[in-house]
Every structure is written in C-alpha cells, then in structure tokens.
Design a protein around this motif. Sequence first.
Motif, PDB file in Angstrom:
ATOM      1  N   UNK A  27      64.439  23.409 -27.147  1.00  0.00           N
ATOM      2  CA  UNK A  27      63.859  24.966 -27.028  1.00  0.00           C
ATOM      3  C   UNK A  27      62.587  24.820 -26.923  1.00  0.00           C
ATOM      4  N   UNK A  28      61.911  23.874 -27.682  1.00  0.00           N
ATOM      5  CA  UNK A  28      60.438  23.978 -27.823  1.00  0.00           C
ATOM      6  C   UNK A  28      59.863  23.164 -26.678  1.00  0.00           C
ATOM      7  N   UNK A  29      60.368  22.233 -26.160  1.00  0.00           N
ATOM      8  CA  UNK A  29      60.327  21.387 -24.726  1.00  0.00           C
ATOM      9  C   UNK A  29      60.288  22.390 -23.533  1.00  0.00           C
ATOM     10  N   UNK A  30      61.517  23.057 -23.564  1.00  0.00           N
ATOM     11  CA  UNK A  30      61.454  24.196 -22.522  1.00  0.00           C
ATOM     12  C   UNK A  30      60.595  25.217 -22.644  1.00  0.00           C
ATOM     13  N   UNK A  31      60.339  25.532 -23.742  1.00  0.00           N
ATOM     14  CA  UNK A  31      59.163  26.716 -23.891  1.00  0.00           C
ATOM     15  C   UNK A  31      57.900  26.200 -23.199  1.00  0.00           C
ATOM     16  N   UNK A  32      57.559  24.879 -23.448  1.00  0.00           N
ATOM     17  CA  UNK A  32      56.419  24.217 -22.587  1.00  0.00           C
ATOM     18  C   UNK A  32      56.474  24.359 -21.092  1.00  0.00           C
ATOM     19  N   UNK A  33      57.657  24.266 -20.773  1.00  0.00           N
ATOM     20  CA  UNK A  33      57.813  24.032 -19.343  1.00  0.00           C
ATOM     21  C   UNK A  33      57.909  25.518 -18.675  1.00  0.00           C
ATOM     22  N   UNK A  46      68.589  29.278 -17.557  1.00  0.00           N
ATOM     23  CA  UNK A  46      69.921  29.391 -18.273  1.00  0.00           C
ATOM     24  C   UNK A  46      69.930  28.402 -19.320  1.00  0.00           C
ATOM     25  N   UNK A  47      69.387  27.294 -19.265  1.00  0.00           N
ATOM     26  CA  UNK A  47      69.369  26.250 -20.302  1.00  0.00           C
ATOM     27  C   UNK A  47      68.610  26.692 -21.588  1.00  0.00           C
ATOM     28  N   UNK A  48      67.633  27.615 -21.454  1.00  0.00           N
ATOM     29  CA  UNK A  48      66.649  28.324 -22.233  1.00  0.00           C
ATOM     30  C   UNK A  48      67.682  29.062 -23.215  1.00  0.00           C
ATOM     31  N   UNK A  49      68.479  29.859 -22.316  1.00  0.00           N
ATOM     32  CA  UNK A  49      69.538  30.718 -22.806  1.00  0.00           C
ATOM     33  C   UNK A  49      70.387  30.208 -23.799  1.00  0.00           C
ATOM     34  N   UNK A  50      71.111  29.044 -23.408  1.00  0.00           N
ATOM     35  CA  UNK A  50      72.055  28.075 -24.153  1.00  0.00           C
ATOM     36  C   UNK A  50      71.335  27.583 -25.414  1.00  0.00           C
ATOM     37  N   UNK A  71      68.899  37.913 -28.265  1.00  0.00           N
ATOM     38  CA  UNK A  71      68.439  38.820 -27.048  1.00  0.00           C
ATOM     39  C   UNK A  71      67.633  37.858 -26.267  1.00  0.00           C
ATOM     40  N   UNK A  72      66.773  37.351 -26.851  1.00  0.00           N
ATOM     41  CA  UNK A  72      65.969  36.386 -25.866  1.00  0.00           C
ATOM     42  C   UNK A  72      66.751  35.534 -24.955  1.00  0.00           C
ATOM     43  N   UNK A  73      67.700  34.777 -25.536  1.00  0.00           N
ATOM     44  CA  UNK A  73      68.498  34.158 -24.854  1.00  0.00           C
ATOM     45  C   UNK A  73      69.244  34.867 -23.392  1.00  0.00           C
ATOM     46  N   UNK A  74      69.503  35.934 -23.993  1.00  0.00           N
ATOM     47  CA  UNK A  74      70.254  37.015 -22.967  1.00  0.00           C
ATOM     48  C   UNK A  74      69.222  37.259 -21.718  1.00  0.00           C
ATOM     49  N   UNK A  75      68.069  37.463 -22.269  1.00  0.00           N
ATOM     50  CA  UNK A  75      67.020  37.757 -21.268  1.00  0.00           C
ATOM     51  C   UNK A  75      66.824  36.644 -20.058  1.00  0.00           C
ATOM     52  N   UNK A  76      66.821  35.305 -20.661  1.00  0.00           N
ATOM     53  CA  UNK A  76      66.388  33.962 -20.006  1.00  0.00           C
ATOM     54  C   UNK A  76      67.813  34.011 -19.128  1.00  0.00           C
ATOM     55  N   UNK A  77      69.059  34.030 -19.632  1.00  0.00           N
ATOM     56  CA  UNK A  77      70.090  33.733 -18.606  1.00  0.00           C
ATOM     57  C   UNK A  77      70.371  34.700 -17.812  1.00  0.00           C
ATOM     58  N   UNK A  97      78.230  34.963 -21.563  1.00  0.00           N
ATOM     59  CA  UNK A  97      78.104  34.565 -23.075  1.00  0.00           C
ATOM     60  C   UNK A  97      77.016  35.328 -23.816  1.00  0.00           C
ATOM     61  N   UNK A  98      76.035  35.292 -23.303  1.00  0.00           N
ATOM     62  CA  UNK A  98      74.785  35.723 -24.003  1.00  0.00           C
ATOM     63  C   UNK A  98      74.770  37.168 -23.994  1.00  0.00           C
ATOM     64  N   UNK A  99      75.224  37.821 -22.646  1.00  0.00           N
ATOM     65  CA  UNK A  99      75.542  39.168 -22.902  1.00  0.00           C
ATOM     66  C   UNK A  99      76.555  39.640 -23.650  1.00  0.00           C
ATOM     67  N   UNK A 100      77.497  38.960 -23.788  1.00  0.00           N
ATOM     68  CA  UNK A 100      78.761  39.410 -24.857  1.00  0.00           C
ATOM     69  C   UNK A 100      78.168  39.190 -26.135  1.00  0.00           C
ATOM     70  N   UNK A 101      77.654  38.159 -26.464  1.00  0.00           N
ATOM     71  CA  UNK A 101      76.954  37.939 -27.800  1.00  0.00           C
ATOM     72  C   UNK A 101      75.991  39.082 -28.236  1.00  0.00           C
ATOM     73  N   UNK A 102      75.265  39.639 -27.311  1.00  0.00           N
ATOM     74  CA  UNK A 102      74.127  40.718 -27.646  1.00  0.00           C
ATOM     75  C   UNK A 102      74.933  41.794 -27.893  1.00  0.00           C
ATOM     76  N   UNK A 103      76.229  42.211 -27.664  1.00  0.00           N
ATOM     77  CA  UNK A 103      76.732  43.485 -27.796  1.00  0.00           C
ATOM     78  C   UNK A 103      76.973  43.666 -29.357  1.00  0.00           C
ATOM     79  N   UNK A 104      76.897  42.496 -30.056  1.00  0.00           N
ATOM     80  CA  UNK A 104      77.033  42.736 -31.720  1.00  0.00           C
ATOM     81  C   UNK A 104      75.689  43.437 -32.159  1.00  0.00           C
ATOM     82  N   UNK A 105      74.625  43.493 -31.425  1.00  0.00           N
ATOM     83  CA  UNK A 105      73.438  43.963 -31.764  1.00  0.00           C
ATOM     84  C   UNK A 105      72.914  45.223 -31.335  1.00  0.00           C
ATOM     85  N   UNK A 106      73.729  45.471 -30.365  1.00  0.00           N
ATOM     86  CA  UNK A 106      73.163  46.911 -29.337  1.00  0.00           C
ATOM     87  C   UNK A 106      74.103  48.057 -29.720  1.00  0.00           C
ATOM     88  N   UNK A 107      73.743  49.189 -29.612  1.00  0.00           N
ATOM     89  CA  UNK A 107      74.419  50.534 -29.765  1.00  0.00           C
ATOM     90  C   UNK A 107      75.499  50.601 -28.569  1.00  0.00           C
TER      91      UNK A 107
END
Length: 182
Positions: A27-33, A46-50, A71-77, A97-107
Amino acid sequence: MAPYRTIDVVAMEALDKMIEENAHKAYEEMKKMYAEGGSKDAELLWRMGKACHSIANDYDRKNPKKKELILEGRGYAQSAATINDNKKFIILKWAAILTGSATDYVGTKEKIEQGNSYLDKALAMDAKEYSLLHMRGRYAFSVANLSWLERKVYRWKINGEQGSANDSLKETLNKDKTGVFL
C-alpha cells in the motif's frame, strides 16, 4: 520526483506478490506511485483497492480505520473500473468486492443507490466465480431484510426487482451449484 510510468507486467506481478505477503508495505509503495501520477492507471488503482481491503481485514468491524480503508479502497476500485470502461474482469471483481464491503458502513439510501452494477457486470463475464456468487446471495439477503418501505423504494429504484427471501434463497442455491467451496 520522476514522472509516473504505467506499470508493466513484471511490476504488476511484484505488486500482487507484495500485497499477498505484506499489504501494508504494498500500500505504501502504491501510494508513492499514485502520488507520482498513477491516479489514472487502472491496474494500479484496483491493486490499491485490494491492498486497502486486505489491510482493513486486520481490524475489527467497529474500528473506524476499517471503515476508512474500505471506503478508500472502494474509491480506487471504482475509479479503476471507470478508467477501464468496465472491460476487465479483475477490476470489476474488486470494484464489486469493495462496493459490497462498503455497504456495512453506509445508510440504506446509499446501499440502494449503489446497487450491484459492478457485481452484475463481473458475473456477466464469469458466472461461476464463487466469491461473486456469494456476494450476490448476500446482496439478495440484505434486500430481503429491508423494511416494507425500504423495499418499496428499492423496487422503484431498481425497476421492479422483488428483493424477497425467495430471491435470496435462489441466489444462495445458485452459488452452491458451482461446486466450489472455500
């Protein structure tokens, strides 16, 4: 700072291995990229999302860091899917996957608005992918458990999908037909 260059196959494979072995470091390496101009590279995004998803799994569900990472990963993916014009399966899979995971945190309203378009598109490419079939069943179950009013809004929004317990059961049984178990 050197200008960003699109990552090649060897670099992608190295990132994939790094995500599996040490998602935090990847993640840190990809953030630099990303900071160097990779924000338009669907393969990087998509790899940042993963990686975000993998790191988030280190936290308890109630930990705010988990929600932040999902939520950050969902945005990347989702950005990767948009850039790729929804043409590559692995990108759609991680967007789903990330959109589905994010449903645990949204209304409920946001859950309904998100729908499952990435999931539908990914399943259209590989109708037997176990994790996606599992998500389809989970999605159907969550719709079946909406209140009467929420279900009416859902039906209106999704053009008549019923969202019943029978739909949930049908999706779960469909998943089990694949014969693939984790």
